[in-house]
Design an enzyme around this catalytic site. Sequence first.
Site, mmCIF file in Angstrom:
data_model
loop_
_atom_site.group_PDB
_atom_site.id
_atom_site.type_symbol
_atom_site.label_atom_id
_atom_site.label_comp_id
_atom_site.label_asym_id
_atom_site.label_seq_id
_atom_site.Cartn_x
_atom_site.Cartn_y
_atom_site.Cartn_z
ATOM 1 N N HIS A 1 43.201 33.992 -23.552
ATOM 2 C CA HIS A 1 43.115 32.637 -24.102
ATOM 3 C C HIS A 1 44.504 32.131 -24.482
ATOM 4 O O HIS A 1 44.886 32.104 -25.653
ATOM 5 C CB HIS A 1 42.171 32.594 -25.301
ATOM 6 C CG HIS A 1 40.732 32.803 -24.942
ATOM 7 N ND1 HIS A 1 40.113 34.032 -25.045
ATOM 8 C CD2 HIS A 1 39.806 31.949 -24.442
ATOM 9 C CE1 HIS A 1 38.850 33.923 -24.655
ATOM 10 N NE2 HIS A 1 38.638 32.671 -24.279
ATOM 11 N N ASN A 2 45.259 31.713 -23.475
ATOM 12 C CA ASN A 2 46.625 31.253 -23.656
ATOM 13 C C ASN A 2 46.810 29.924 -22.929
ATOM 14 O O ASN A 2 45.854 29.344 -22.416
ATOM 15 C CB ASN A 2 47.607 32.313 -23.136
ATOM 16 C CG ASN A 2 47.219 32.798 -21.751
ATOM 17 O OD1 ASN A 2 46.931 31.994 -20.858
ATOM 18 N ND2 ASN A 2 47.200 34.099 -21.545
ATOM 19 N N PHE A 3 48.044 29.437 -22.880
ATOM 20 C CA PHE A 3 48.289 28.124 -22.276
ATOM 21 C C PHE A 3 48.002 28.115 -20.781
ATOM 22 O O PHE A 3 47.573 27.100 -20.233
ATOM 23 C CB PHE A 3 49.735 27.691 -22.529
ATOM 24 C CG PHE A 3 50.065 26.344 -21.938
ATOM 25 C CD1 PHE A 3 49.548 25.187 -22.485
ATOM 26 C CD2 PHE A 3 50.870 26.232 -20.821
ATOM 27 C CE1 PHE A 3 49.822 23.945 -21.933
ATOM 28 C CE2 PHE A 3 51.168 25.001 -20.264
ATOM 29 C CZ PHE A 3 50.639 23.850 -20.825
ATOM 30 N N ARG A 4 48.212 29.233 -20.096
ATOM 31 C CA ARG A 4 47.908 29.277 -18.663
ATOM 32 C C ARG A 4 46.408 29.099 -18.426
ATOM 33 O O ARG A 4 45.989 28.482 -17.452
ATOM 34 C CB ARG A 4 48.409 30.591 -18.055
ATOM 35 C CG ARG A 4 48.407 30.603 -16.543
ATOM 36 C CD ARG A 4 49.081 31.862 -16.022
ATOM 37 N NE ARG A 4 50.498 31.873 -16.303
ATOM 38 C CZ ARG A 4 51.411 31.306 -15.528
ATOM 39 N NH1 ARG A 4 51.044 30.687 -14.417
ATOM 40 N NH2 ARG A 4 52.684 31.347 -15.844
ATOM 41 N N HIS B 1 40.693 22.543 -25.334
ATOM 42 C CA HIS B 1 39.449 23.260 -25.640
ATOM 43 C C HIS B 1 39.636 24.623 -26.299
ATOM 44 O O HIS B 1 38.694 25.151 -26.906
ATOM 45 C CB HIS B 1 38.609 23.418 -24.372
ATOM 46 C CG HIS B 1 39.017 24.576 -23.515
ATOM 47 N ND1 HIS B 1 40.135 24.558 -22.713
ATOM 48 C CD2 HIS B 1 38.463 25.804 -23.362
ATOM 49 C CE1 HIS B 1 40.243 25.710 -22.085
ATOM 50 N NE2 HIS B 1 39.256 26.493 -22.454
ATOM 51 N N ASP C 1 35.530 25.983 -17.675
ATOM 52 C CA ASP C 1 36.001 26.974 -18.636
ATOM 53 C C ASP C 1 35.845 28.401 -18.105
ATOM 54 O O ASP C 1 36.642 29.283 -18.438
ATOM 55 C CB ASP C 1 35.234 26.805 -19.955
ATOM 56 C CG ASP C 1 35.816 27.641 -21.083
ATOM 57 O OD1 ASP C 1 37.008 28.003 -21.004
ATOM 58 O OD2 ASP C 1 35.087 27.936 -22.053
#
Length: 533
Positions: free
Chosen positions: A272-275, A312, A422
């Site tokens: 769960h990171n920016f990528r 999100h 998602d």
Amino acid sequence: MRVLLSDNQYFLSLLFSPLPSLPCYLYPSTNFLSLFHRSAFSFFSLSLSLSISLIVSLCPSLSLSLSLSISLIVSLCPSLIVSLCPSLSLCPPLSFSLSVHLSLSVHLSPFISLSLSISLSCSLCPSLFCLCRAFKINELKTEVTNRLAMLEKRVERESHSTVSVCASDKVTYCLIYCLLLALNSSNFLDDKKKLTPQRDVPSYPKVRQWSANYSYFIVSSVCFVIVSEPMLSCLEHMYNDLDLVKGFNMNPITLKSWLLCIHDNYQVNPFHNFRHCFCVTQMMYSMICLCSLQEIFTQVDILILMTAAVCHDLQHPGYNNTYQINARTELAVRYNDISPLENHHCAVAFQIFSQPDCNIFSTFDAEAFKQIRQGIITLILATDMARHGEILDSFKHKVDRFDFSDEEHVTCLKMVLIKCCDISNEVRPMEVAEPWVDCLLEEYFMQSDREKAESLPVAPFMDREKVTKPTAQIGFIKFVLIPMFETVMKLFPQIDEVMIQPLRESRDRYEELKQIDDAMNEVQTSRCFDWLH
């Protein structure tokens, strides 16, 4: 150019894989600006010294010592700066030191002596004396200001086009600004002449900005910005290509500042990171283009879909809602155990929008902003997998008699779309999708290890001792991904070949891997049994 599911495998892997060269969660997060500010004048040096000593014995118990020392010091850091930024025109980075030591010793006994020393030293450091003059503070300040003003004019002149700045210019500006900061905090300038940034630094936590201009390239770790810059540029392109910037009269500078702020508020987690944020947003963009959603939805709906995808998972801590609730964390207590993470993502998103430099909705009136806010919150809250069955069942009841003029139906569809995006990694090619599975399992194992250490319940699919990659993915693809995408396919048949077929192929591949694993386990079991007998 519209980036859908690109055939260019190198480009695809670079942008969407979590492991372009190193795992993105391994890149350093140290603020380069503050690091350079602290060490800007801790110059590395080479020193050459020559000492001459003369000792005269006045009597058996008295001696006089005279020492002369000459030192030449060469500073390396200014030379490095000159090589990176020749316009600084530094003076020769040399310093000289001359020392004279006079010592008188009285020998009171063979074991006891008394010594009196006098030292005189003189230093000459041309680099130090003319540092302010050499750096040309006012000229540098003017030059940086003019260059940034030129970039702003280019943005205004080219409307919503993206202006690219080469890496060497970015490093040069970074060095110049860091030097200005260091000089500003030193004693080289009078208090009345202290330099101040052009604008105030935003007060929002973790935001690292000097101004809202193109200075975003001097923030955060250099490695991380260089890696993230293509993703930031692509996100900006998506907003422009969907006509959201021009259509809603967004300030391009504000859009850049907002995207940078979003980037800084994604934590360095395995998954769960920016990528991950970028991949979800790109998949949303792909579905909008592939399913021609702009012909069905309003532009406000498109804006809500894209912005909810970007925001999100803001500040996701790497531990899911189950852990938050069982561990009674601050988030779980604050949100009464009701989707604590998703509620936090929403709160962070609108804290960012509350900053004028990051408010891409500033052109909307109060009523329109209220509608956008409610839409974004609804979609982000829908990403809680605890609500998966509820949302999908509601959509299944509507899909056969779907009415695009019914607001409730459209909202339900938007919730399903963001859910699809998602968890859409398996839609991508294997070389992109599989590293994401490794990252997700690593995050799961981190959580399960912590749950065991804290004597909390552990989900079997997160336990490193019970789960394997094939077993984890087969069930998820068969019972979560394929049923949801097939339901969406009833409205948009065009996703069958592009999205559902790759899911089926991924399911088949993992089933083959599971069969291989099972066969190997049987062989090992049989060998152990034979050995015991």
